[in-house]
Design an enzyme around this catalytic site. Sequence first.
Site, PDB file in Angstrom:
ATOM      1  N   ARG A  92     -10.744  -5.633 -21.444  1.00  0.00           N
ATOM      2  CA  ARG A  92      -9.418  -6.242 -21.569  1.00  0.00           C
ATOM      3  C   ARG A  92      -8.619  -6.072 -20.279  1.00  0.00           C
ATOM      4  NH1 ARG A  92      -4.164  -5.044 -20.856  1.00  0.00           N
ATOM      5  NH2 ARG A  92      -4.514  -2.982 -21.767  1.00  0.00           N
ATOM      6  N   ASP A  93      -8.231  -4.851 -19.983  1.00  0.00           N
ATOM      7  CA  ASP A  93      -7.433  -4.591 -18.793  1.00  0.00           C
ATOM      8  C   ASP A  93      -8.209  -4.926 -17.524  1.00  0.00           C
ATOM      9  OD1 ASP A  93      -5.240  -3.740 -17.333  1.00  0.00           O
ATOM     10  OD2 ASP A  93      -5.810  -1.652 -17.363  1.00  0.00           O
TER      11      ASP A  93
ATOM     12  N   HIS B 184      -3.500   7.022 -18.446  1.00  0.00           N
ATOM     13  CA  HIS B 184      -4.094   5.798 -17.905  1.00  0.00           C
ATOM     14  C   HIS B 184      -3.761   5.750 -16.414  1.00  0.00           C
ATOM     15  CE1 HIS B 184      -5.161   1.350 -18.523  1.00  0.00           C
ATOM     16  NE2 HIS B 184      -4.795   1.440 -17.250  1.00  0.00           N
TER      17      HIS B 184
ATOM     18  N   HIS C 236      -4.439   4.680 -12.374  1.00  0.00           N
ATOM     19  CA  HIS C 236      -5.051   3.791 -11.396  1.00  0.00           C
ATOM     20  C   HIS C 236      -5.352   4.594 -10.133  1.00  0.00           C
ATOM     21  CE1 HIS C 236      -3.993  -0.426 -13.077  1.00  0.00           C
ATOM     22  NE2 HIS C 236      -4.042   0.455 -14.061  1.00  0.00           N
TER      23      HIS C 236
ATOM     24  N   CYS D 173      -3.316  -4.908 -12.236  1.00  0.00           N
ATOM     25  CA  CYS D 173      -2.216  -5.398 -13.061  1.00  0.00           C
ATOM     26  C   CYS D 173      -1.720  -6.696 -12.458  1.00  0.00           C
ATOM     27  CB  CYS D 173      -1.073  -4.397 -13.130  1.00  0.00           C
ATOM     28  SG  CYS D 173       0.340  -5.019 -14.057  1.00  0.00           S
TER      29      CYS D 173
ATOM     30  N   ASN E 212      -8.449   0.349 -11.934  1.00  0.00           N
ATOM     31  CA  ASN E 212      -8.380   1.468 -12.861  1.00  0.00           C
ATOM     32  C   ASN E 212      -9.348   2.568 -12.448  1.00  0.00           C
ATOM     33  OD1 ASN E 212      -6.625   0.572 -15.158  1.00  0.00           O
ATOM     34  ND2 ASN E 212      -8.067  -1.119 -15.184  1.00  0.00           N
TER      35      ASN E 212
END
Length: 313
Positions: A27-28, A220, A222, A253, A262
Amino acid sequence: MTAPGLPMQIPADGLPARVRIHEVGARDGLQNEKAVVPTEVKAEFIHRLADAGLPVVEATSFVHPKWVPQLADAEALFPLLGDLDPQTLPVLVPNDRGLDRALALGARRIAVFGSATESFAKANLNRTVDEALTMFAPVVQRSKDAGAQVRGYLSMCFGDPWEGPVPLPQVVRVCRALLDMGCDELSLGDTIGVATPGHVQALLSALNDAGVPTARIGVHFHDTYGQALANTLAALRHGVTTVDASAGGLGGCPYAKSATGNLATEDLVWMLHGLGIDTGVDLGRLTATSVWMAEALGRPSPSRTVRALSHKE
C-alpha cells in the site's frame, strides 16, 4: 552471498522477545510508484509477503482514484485475497464513503490517516487537523460497530517540511484524540525521516505521560537520513513491539517531496534476528519476494539486505 548462520544471534538487554512487523509495501510502497502496477501483480506480491511469514500486510487504500491513482483498483484487488484472513489485511480509508467500499468487500482491519501538523493536513486531506479528526470519528465508530480493528496513522510526528520542528505536545494532543475516538493502535510516522533516537525516546515518554500505553503504539520510520534502524532500536528499548516496514524499502509520500523510502523490511528483520528477537518472518522468502517485485518494477531494490543476500558470487 552471505554465509549460513548469519547474522549471529546475540541478544541485548532491555529489548522485547518478539516484534510484530506491520508490512506496508503493497500500500504505502506502491502508492508512490509513477507507473500503475497491475492488479494481479499486487495480489501476487501480497500473497508472497504473507507466505514469507509477515503477520500483517497492508493491502490497499479506498481513497478516490483522483488522489491516489496507483490504488484505484481496490475493489478488484481485495477479492483476489479471499484466501487470506481479512484480519491480516489492513486497508486505509479516508472517510465514510471509503469505509462503505471497504466493509462491503469484507475488510475487517481499517486504518485512518491523520496529521500532527496543519500544513500536511491541508496537503493530504484538504482539511485542518481538527476537521480531519471530525471526519474520522464516525469512520472509527462505524468500523468498531462492524467488529473491525482500527489503526490511527499520524504523519509528521517528528518534523514537517513546511513547519519544521513539531512540538511534542502538538503530537500528543492528536494521538490522544485518535485513541479517545476509539482507535485500537497508533502508528507514529516520521514522514520525512528526520527523527533521531533521542527525539523518539522523548515523544514516547511524552505519550506515556499523557496516558497513552506503549503497547498501543507502533512506529513508522523513513530512512531519508539513514536513521530508521537507530530510531527503531530506540523505540524497542522503550518497549514498542510493533514496527512498520516496507518490503524492499518501497515507498515514500506523494504529498511530501522530501520523503524518501520506508524502512526496508529486510533490513529490519536482519537487525531483529541478530538481536535474537522473534518475528516469524522467513528472511530468504522475503528477500526473494522483494527481488521479484524489483524486477516487476524494473529497478533494483534500495534495501541493503536485499542487495547483499541476492548478490551472486
